[in-house]
Design an enzyme around this catalytic site. Structure first.
Site, PDB file in Angstrom:
ATOM      1  N   ILE A 187      33.103 -42.826  36.751  1.00 37.23           N
ATOM      2  CA  ILE A 187      34.369 -42.098  36.535  1.00 37.23           C
ATOM      3  C   ILE A 187      35.326 -42.790  37.546  1.00 37.23           C
ATOM      4  CG2 ILE A 187      35.550 -39.911  36.623  1.00 37.23           C
ATOM      5  CD1 ILE A 187      32.785 -38.596  36.351  1.00 37.23           C
ATOM      6  N   GLU A 188      36.262 -43.561  36.761  1.00 40.66           N
ATOM      7  CA  GLU A 188      37.350 -44.298  37.543  1.00 40.66           C
ATOM      8  C   GLU A 188      38.700 -44.003  37.034  1.00 40.66           C
ATOM      9  OE1 GLU A 188      36.376 -48.072  38.301  1.00 40.66           O
ATOM     10  OE2 GLU A 188      34.348 -48.162  37.699  1.00 40.66           O
ATOM     11  N   GLY A 189      39.608 -44.491  37.834  1.00 42.89           N
ATOM     12  CA  GLY A 189      41.089 -44.570  37.077  1.00 42.89           C
ATOM     13  C   GLY A 189      41.519 -43.185  37.085  1.00 42.89           C
TER      14      GLY A 189
END
Length: 538
Positions: A187-189
């Site tokens: 899970i990024e950004g």
């Protein structure tokens, strides 16, 4: 860090030895029992009250003097859709036991349908990338995969798919198709703070995890999150908490020790990474305590993973070297870190030519001085393995003395001694699919190469008993004249033979087009069709 053990009272029904999050290789030490006096209760309430009002400084940070007993597990990432394809299933090309395959994301045309990198459907990856076969081969050799969903690019399923039922179905489809034992949620950004998608993801993952548990096929779940030198971001901590409170049994939290961008001209990447890991350890210790779970220091370490970006990072000044890798490996063993990954095994090679001495941001080389696969070999030496994993020994192939290849059930052409194969060509030989590493002829794919030499073939995996012969695909549609014996054909003439179109390369008579593939160079007929197994040409 201190060695002094500080104990607090916790709910009396909590049993650390029954904790489903415990590392499978970790032996639970005997825990002392404590009475809950009124004085201790008041002190605990005051501590937690201070923490809730002003941050985490008031929470007692658990420590004990027990040394690490968890065995760190190495699982490098593979960029599945990157060209050239990395042969992760071949132990002669990949020293890692297990790999994390990334990334599954939402299909751009159907937000609730999983895809590989937005470029391949699951079936497309199975046929064009041989992904299912390669996974089967890795497992046959004693390794396994972790399935990674998300990443920085494209849209993760929970972000794109707003239908809870269809999202759960998508996760279920992935876990079932690849028989997933370990799921990695990257899970990024903006996704880290997207509350709606976080809630959907928690519900879907918890449901699928419970289904697998009920079926006797436990599903381990890792979170992969950004990190700073001080630990997880506030949003990252909230993601972990949401997962735990939503009923997901987290195996651990894997932090991306990369791209710190702290402004230093020559940043010490090992020091920044260990600082981030220590910060994450404190945060998770505090978080579990808040949720009523008292974990010892080794238990917390066994729930933490590290993923550096090997070599040149996205930040120009940041370079994670081989010395840094060796230092991180020592840290992992000393602390009992649950997992060490790296981005990515595709990049684990030196840059060549004009790129060798400049800052290079490449998907296929590291940008630092190294031998090929040097980073992978450092981490492959870690002692742990996934739950239920087997030792990685050798590729198992059918009995060569009895295996018979039937062209009617072989998905690619059967290997021929006299044929010339270009790099990337796939064949079937003695019940196994192979792919040519480079142009070769007369080199038996199943035979051991001479001492000191490499095989010209990579093992893809065994032929399935339900597979069929390859179906050629014509590239022209205007050929209708059948080949006829006795007729003279000149260069450029086109005919149908066996229902497939061919073109004469020179004048020929009474020489029928070949049905053995690849076509030999001295054959007078060029096929005007493609067959599965042939590498694509521009």
């Amino acid at each position: 860090m201190t060695d002094r053990a500080t104990h607090v009272a916790v709910r009396p029904d909590y049993d650390p030895s029954a904790d489903p999050l415990a590392d499978p290789n970790w032996q639970e030490p005997e825990q002392p029992r404590y009475k809950l006096s009124w004085t201790r209760l008041i002190l605990l309430l005051l501590v937690l009250g201070l923490a809730g009002a002003g941050g985490t400084f008031g929470v007692i940070h658990l420590r004990n003097t027990a040394g690490p007993t968890a065995k760190s597990w190495a699982v490098p990432y593979v960029d599945v859709t990157l060209t050239p394809t990395f042969p992760f299933q071949d132990p002669t090309a990949n020293p890692a036991n297990d790999v994390a395959l990334g990334f599954v994301v939402a299909d751009p045309k159907n937000p609730c349908r999983p895809s590989w990198g937005g470029a391949y459907t699951l079936d497309g990856a199975g046929s064009l990338l041989e992904l299912d076969r390669r996974i089967a081969q890795l497992r046959q050799a004693g390794g396994d995969i972790t399935l990674s969903l998300g990443g920085l690019n494209n849209s993760e399923l929970a972000v794109a798919c707003t239908d809870d039922t269809r999202l759960t179905s998508a996760y279920r489809q992935l876990v079932k198709r690849y028989d997933v034992r370990t799921l990695d949620l990257d899970i990024e950004g903006t996704a880290v703070a997207d509350q709606a998608s976080l809630q959907r993801r928690v519900a879907a993952v918890a449901a699928v995890q419970q289904e697998r548990e009920d079926a006797g096929k436990p599903l381990a779940v890792w979170l992969t999150l950004p990190v700073s030198p001080s630990g997880l971001t506030d949003d990252g901590v909230a993601v972990v908490r949401g997962m735990l409170e939503g009923g997901v049994q987290l195996r651990g939290v894997n932090v991306m020790t990369m791209d710190f961008n702290n402004g230093e001209a020559r940043p010490d990447m090992l020091a920044l990474s260990t600082s981030a890991l220590n910060g994450t350890h404190k945060q998770l210790s505090d978080l579990y305590l808040r949720l009523g779970r008292k974990l010892t220091s080794p238990q917390v370490w066994s729930r933490i993973g590290a993923t550096p970006m090997i070599g040149q990072n996205d930040i120009d000044a940041e370079r994670f070297t081989l010395d840094d890798a060796e230092g991180l490996a020592r840290f992992a063993v000393d602390h009992g870190l649950g997992r060490v990954s790296m981005w990515s095994i595709n990049r684990d090679a030196p840059c060549r030519g004009t790129f060798a001495n400049v800052v290079v941001h490449s998907n296929t080389c590291s940008g630092v001085e190294q031998e090929a696969l040097a980073f992978t070999k450092v981490f492959a030496g870690l002692p742990g393995k996934a739950a239920g994993g087997a030792d990685y020994e050798s590729v198992e192939i059918p009995d060569q003395a009895t295996a018979v290849d039937d062209p009617k059930t072989s998905p690619y052409p059967v290997w021929r001694m006299t044929a010339l194969y270009v790099g990337g060509y796939k064949v079937v030989w003695k019940g196994v699919v192979y792919e040519a590493k480079w142009a070769n002829s007369g080199q038996d794919p199943a035979a051991a190469p001479p001492a000191g030499a490499q095989s010209a073939w990579s093992v893809i995996g065994p032929v399935s008993p339900v597979e069929k012969a390859p179906r050629p695909v014509p590239v022209v549609t205007d050929v209708s004249d059948p080949w006829t014996p006795g007729d003279v054909y000149r260069r450029g003439d086109r005919v149908l033979f066996g229902g497939l179109p061919y073109e004469a390369k020179w004048t020929t008579k009474d020489e029928s087009p070949s049905t053995e593939f690849p076509i030999d160079a001295d054959d007078p007929w060029k096929p005007l069709f493609t067959i599965p197994g042939e590498p694509k040409t521009n």
